[in-house]
Design a protein around this motif. Structure first.
Motif, PDB file in Angstrom:
ATOM      1  N   GLU A 191       0.824  -1.206   0.000  1.00 33.91           N
ATOM      2  CA  GLU A 191       0.000   0.000   0.000  1.00 33.91           C
ATOM      3  C   GLU A 191       0.862   1.262   0.000  1.00 33.91           C
ATOM      4  O   GLU A 191       0.560   2.230  -0.690  1.00 33.91           O
ATOM      5  N   ARG A 192       1.966   1.239   0.727  1.00 33.68           N
ATOM      6  CA  ARG A 192       2.854   2.404   0.785  1.00 33.68           C
ATOM      7  C   ARG A 192       3.544   2.635  -0.555  1.00 33.68           C
ATOM      8  O   ARG A 192       3.579   3.756  -1.065  1.00 33.68           O
ATOM      9  N   ILE A 193       4.040   1.582  -1.177  1.00 31.41           N
ATOM     10  CA  ILE A 193       4.765   1.710  -2.444  1.00 31.41           C
ATOM     11  C   ILE A 193       3.832   2.102  -3.591  1.00 31.41           C
ATOM     12  O   ILE A 193       4.182   2.923  -4.432  1.00 31.41           O
ATOM     13  N   THR A 194       2.637   1.512  -3.624  1.00 29.56           N
ATOM     14  CA  THR A 194       1.733   1.774  -4.751  1.00 29.56           C
ATOM     15  C   THR A 194       0.876   3.013  -4.561  1.00 29.56           C
ATOM     16  O   THR A 194       0.455   3.634  -5.540  1.00 29.56           O
ATOM     17  N   GLY A 195       0.552   3.336  -3.313  1.00 34.34           N
ATOM     18  CA  GLY A 195      -0.372   4.427  -3.052  1.00 34.34           C
ATOM     19  C   GLY A 195      -1.831   3.979  -3.114  1.00 34.34           C
ATOM     20  O   GLY A 195      -2.737   4.793  -3.031  1.00 34.34           O
ATOM     21  N   TYR A 196      -2.046   2.675  -3.270  1.00 38.43           N
ATOM     22  CA  TYR A 196      -3.397   2.115  -3.350  1.00 38.43           C
ATOM     23  C   TYR A 196      -3.655   1.208  -2.156  1.00 38.43           C
ATOM     24  O   TYR A 196      -2.729   0.633  -1.584  1.00 38.43           O
ATOM     25  N   ARG A 197      -4.942   1.033  -1.829  1.00 38.91           N
ATOM     26  CA  ARG A 197      -5.335   0.091  -0.779  1.00 38.91           C
ATOM     27  C   ARG A 197      -5.482  -1.295  -1.375  1.00 38.91           C
ATOM     28  O   ARG A 197      -5.864  -1.446  -2.542  1.00 38.91           O
ATOM     29  N   LEU A 198      -5.217  -2.312  -0.579  1.00 36.72           N
ATOM     30  CA  LEU A 198      -5.401  -3.693  -1.010  1.00 36.72           C
ATOM     31  C   LEU A 198      -6.828  -3.859  -1.536  1.00 36.72           C
ATOM     32  O   LEU A 198      -7.767  -3.345  -0.941  1.00 36.72           O
ATOM     33  N   GLY A 199      -6.976  -4.539  -2.651  1.00 40.29           N
ATOM     34  CA  GLY A 199      -8.278  -4.680  -3.295  1.00 40.29           C
ATOM     35  C   GLY A 199      -8.501  -3.602  -4.341  1.00 40.29           C
ATOM     36  O   GLY A 199      -9.450  -3.649  -5.101  1.00 40.29           O
ATOM     37  N   GLY A 200      -7.582  -2.633  -4.389  1.00 39.25           N
ATOM     38  CA  GLY A 200      -7.677  -1.544  -5.352  1.00 39.25           C
ATOM     39  C   GLY A 200      -6.332  -1.219  -5.980  1.00 39.25           C
ATOM     40  O   GLY A 200      -6.135  -0.145  -6.533  1.00 39.25           O
ATOM     41  N   ILE A 201      -5.371  -2.158  -5.858  1.00 37.69           N
ATOM     42  CA  ILE A 201      -4.029  -1.911  -6.410  1.00 37.69           C
ATOM     43  C   ILE A 201      -4.045  -2.082  -7.919  1.00 37.69           C
ATOM     44  O   ILE A 201      -4.468  -3.102  -8.439  1.00 37.69           O
ATOM     45  N   SER A 202      -3.579  -1.051  -8.597  1.00 40.53           N
ATOM     46  CA  SER A 202      -3.497  -1.045 -10.051  1.00 40.53           C
ATOM     47  C   SER A 202      -2.033  -1.025 -10.470  1.00 40.53           C
ATOM     48  O   SER A 202      -1.195  -0.473  -9.756  1.00 40.53           O
ATOM     49  N   PRO A 203      -1.721  -1.591 -11.637  1.00 43.60           N
ATOM     50  CA  PRO A 203      -0.347  -1.484 -12.128  1.00 43.60           C
ATOM     51  C   PRO A 203      -0.066  -0.101 -12.726  1.00 43.60           C
ATOM     52  O   PRO A 203       1.066   0.212 -13.053  1.00 43.60           O
ATOM     53  N   PHE A 204      -1.105   0.725 -12.856  1.00 39.11           N
ATOM     54  CA  PHE A 204      -0.973   2.043 -13.473  1.00 39.11           C
ATOM     55  C   PHE A 204      -0.942   3.144 -12.419  1.00 39.11           C
ATOM     56  O   PHE A 204      -1.750   3.140 -11.494  1.00 39.11           O
ATOM     57  N   GLN A 249       1.205   3.959 -10.096  1.00 37.04           N
ATOM     58  CA  GLN A 249       1.660   3.665  -8.743  1.00 37.04           C
ATOM     59  C   GLN A 249       2.560   4.794  -8.253  1.00 37.04           C
ATOM     60  O   GLN A 249       3.240   5.455  -9.036  1.00 37.04           O
ATOM     61  N   ARG A 250       2.554   4.994  -6.951  1.00 33.82           N
ATOM     62  CA  ARG A 250       3.358   6.054  -6.335  1.00 33.82           C
ATOM     63  C   ARG A 250       4.829   5.888  -6.702  1.00 33.82           C
ATOM     64  O   ARG A 250       5.540   6.857  -6.947  1.00 33.82           O
ATOM     65  N   ARG A 251       5.285   4.655  -6.729  1.00 30.30           N
ATOM     66  CA  ARG A 251       6.684   4.356  -7.060  1.00 30.30           C
ATOM     67  C   ARG A 251       6.687   3.309  -8.171  1.00 30.30           C
ATOM     68  O   ARG A 251       6.167   2.215  -7.989  1.00 30.30           O
ATOM     69  N   ALA A 252       7.244   3.657  -9.308  1.00 25.90           N
ATOM     70  CA  ALA A 252       7.293   2.708 -10.431  1.00 25.90           C
ATOM     71  C   ALA A 252       8.239   1.558 -10.083  1.00 25.90           C
ATOM     72  O   ALA A 252       9.343   1.792  -9.600  1.00 25.90           O
ATOM     73  N   VAL A 253       7.757   0.347 -10.300  1.00 26.74           N
ATOM     74  CA  VAL A 253       8.584  -0.831 -10.039  1.00 26.74           C
ATOM     75  C   VAL A 253       8.569  -1.711 -11.287  1.00 26.74           C
ATOM     76  O   VAL A 253       7.641  -1.647 -12.095  1.00 26.74           O
ATOM     77  N   PRO A 254       9.590  -2.548 -11.470  1.00 27.11           N
ATOM     78  CA  PRO A 254       9.599  -3.450 -12.621  1.00 27.11           C
ATOM     79  C   PRO A 254       8.349  -4.328 -12.610  1.00 27.11           C
ATOM     80  O   PRO A 254       7.932  -4.821 -11.562  1.00 27.11           O
ATOM     81  N   THR A 255       7.757  -4.513 -13.797  1.00 27.59           N
ATOM     82  CA  THR A 255       6.477  -5.219 -13.900  1.00 27.59           C
ATOM     83  C   THR A 255       6.524  -6.292 -14.967  1.00 27.59           C
ATOM     84  O   THR A 255       7.067  -6.066 -16.058  1.00 27.59           O
ATOM     85  N   VAL A 256       5.965  -7.460 -14.639  1.00 29.39           N
ATOM     86  CA  VAL A 256       5.786  -8.525 -15.619  1.00 29.39           C
ATOM     87  C   VAL A 256       4.307  -8.881 -15.680  1.00 29.39           C
ATOM     88  O   VAL A 256       3.590  -8.788 -14.688  1.00 29.39           O
ATOM     89  N   VAL A 257       3.899  -9.281 -16.880  1.00 28.37           N
ATOM     90  CA  VAL A 257       2.522  -9.700 -17.122  1.00 28.37           C
ATOM     91  C   VAL A 257       2.566 -11.152 -17.563  1.00 28.37           C
ATOM     92  O   VAL A 257       3.412 -11.530 -18.388  1.00 28.37           O
ATOM     93  N   ALA A 258       1.672 -11.964 -17.023  1.00 28.81           N
ATOM     94  CA  ALA A 258       1.610 -13.371 -17.411  1.00 28.81           C
ATOM     95  C   ALA A 258       1.497 -13.471 -18.929  1.00 28.81           C
ATOM     96  O   ALA A 258       0.675 -12.787 -19.548  1.00 28.81           O
ATOM     97  N   GLN A 259       2.312 -14.323 -19.519  1.00 26.19           N
ATOM     98  CA  GLN A 259       2.359 -14.451 -20.979  1.00 26.19           C
ATOM     99  C   GLN A 259       1.018 -14.849 -21.585  1.00 26.19           C
ATOM    100  O   GLN A 259       0.789 -14.642 -22.767  1.00 26.19           O
ATOM    101  N   GLU A 260       0.109 -15.355 -20.774  1.00 22.48           N
ATOM    102  CA  GLU A 260      -1.220 -15.727 -21.254  1.00 22.48           C
ATOM    103  C   GLU A 260      -1.988 -14.526 -21.801  1.00 22.48           C
ATOM    104  O   GLU A 260      -2.917 -14.677 -22.581  1.00 22.48           O
ATOM    105  N   ALA A 261      -1.603 -13.325 -21.408  1.00 21.00           N
ATOM    106  CA  ALA A 261      -2.282 -12.111 -21.885  1.00 21.00           C
ATOM    107  C   ALA A 261      -1.915 -11.781 -23.328  1.00 21.00           C
ATOM    108  O   ALA A 261      -2.657 -11.080 -24.011  1.00 21.00           O
TER     109      ALA A 261
END
Length: 162
Positions: free
Chosen positions: A93-106, A108-120
């Protein structure tokens, strides 16, 4: 009129076309992502959840289908690390700026490396949390990947055949 969240504001600033879908968030639902998929009338394979984890102690973001499970071993490998673990809720919650249940990859308060499941990769569009409980955004997979500066990776536990 849809609510504006840091995630939707971020997507607008990036010039990304998206649709917002709102639904009645139920904190008592067993699997929140599966509940969200049903609530917005989308197949579970097209609705993805955002998970915050740590690889070798460094924060990362994993975006996976709501009905699937993340492989910690594969997540560590995706970031050339030795070990991975889910991030503790207060840290996520601190790193993203979002509450659990509302965390978005877009947005975020602090950009972190992101991977998406290849199924997408083969999907025409994808739904993800829009930065608040009860908010999903639908957008093209290519736009989603570009906006989060992510990449595809094999990060899921294989499904068992029934």
């Amino acid at each position: 009129m849809s609510r504006t969240t840091p995630a939707t504001a971020f997507l607008r600033r990036q010039g990304i076309t998206f649709e917002t879908l709102e639904y009645e968030y139920d904190p008592s639902a067993g699997k929140l992502g599966v509940h969200a998929a049903a609530a917005v009338g989308e197949p579970e394979e097209r609705v993805f959840k955002t998970l915050m984890a740590e690889v070798d102690g460094k924060p990362v973001c994993a975006v996976i289908p709501v009905a699937r499970e993340l492989s910690m071993k594969k997540l560590a490998a995706a970031f050339s690390g030795r070990s991975a673990a889910m991030m503790k809720q207060p840290d996520a919650e601190r790193i993203t700026g979002y509450r659990l249940g509302g965390i978005s990859p877009f947005g975020q308060r602090r950009a972190v490396p992101t991977v998406v499941a290849q199924e997408a990769e083969s999907l025409p569009c994808i739904l993800m949390n829009g930065g608040g409980r009860g908010i999903q955004v639908r957008l093209s997979v290519a736009d989603a990947l570009a906006a989060m500066k992510g990449r595809f990776a094999d990060i899921l536990i294989p499904q068992r055949m029934s």
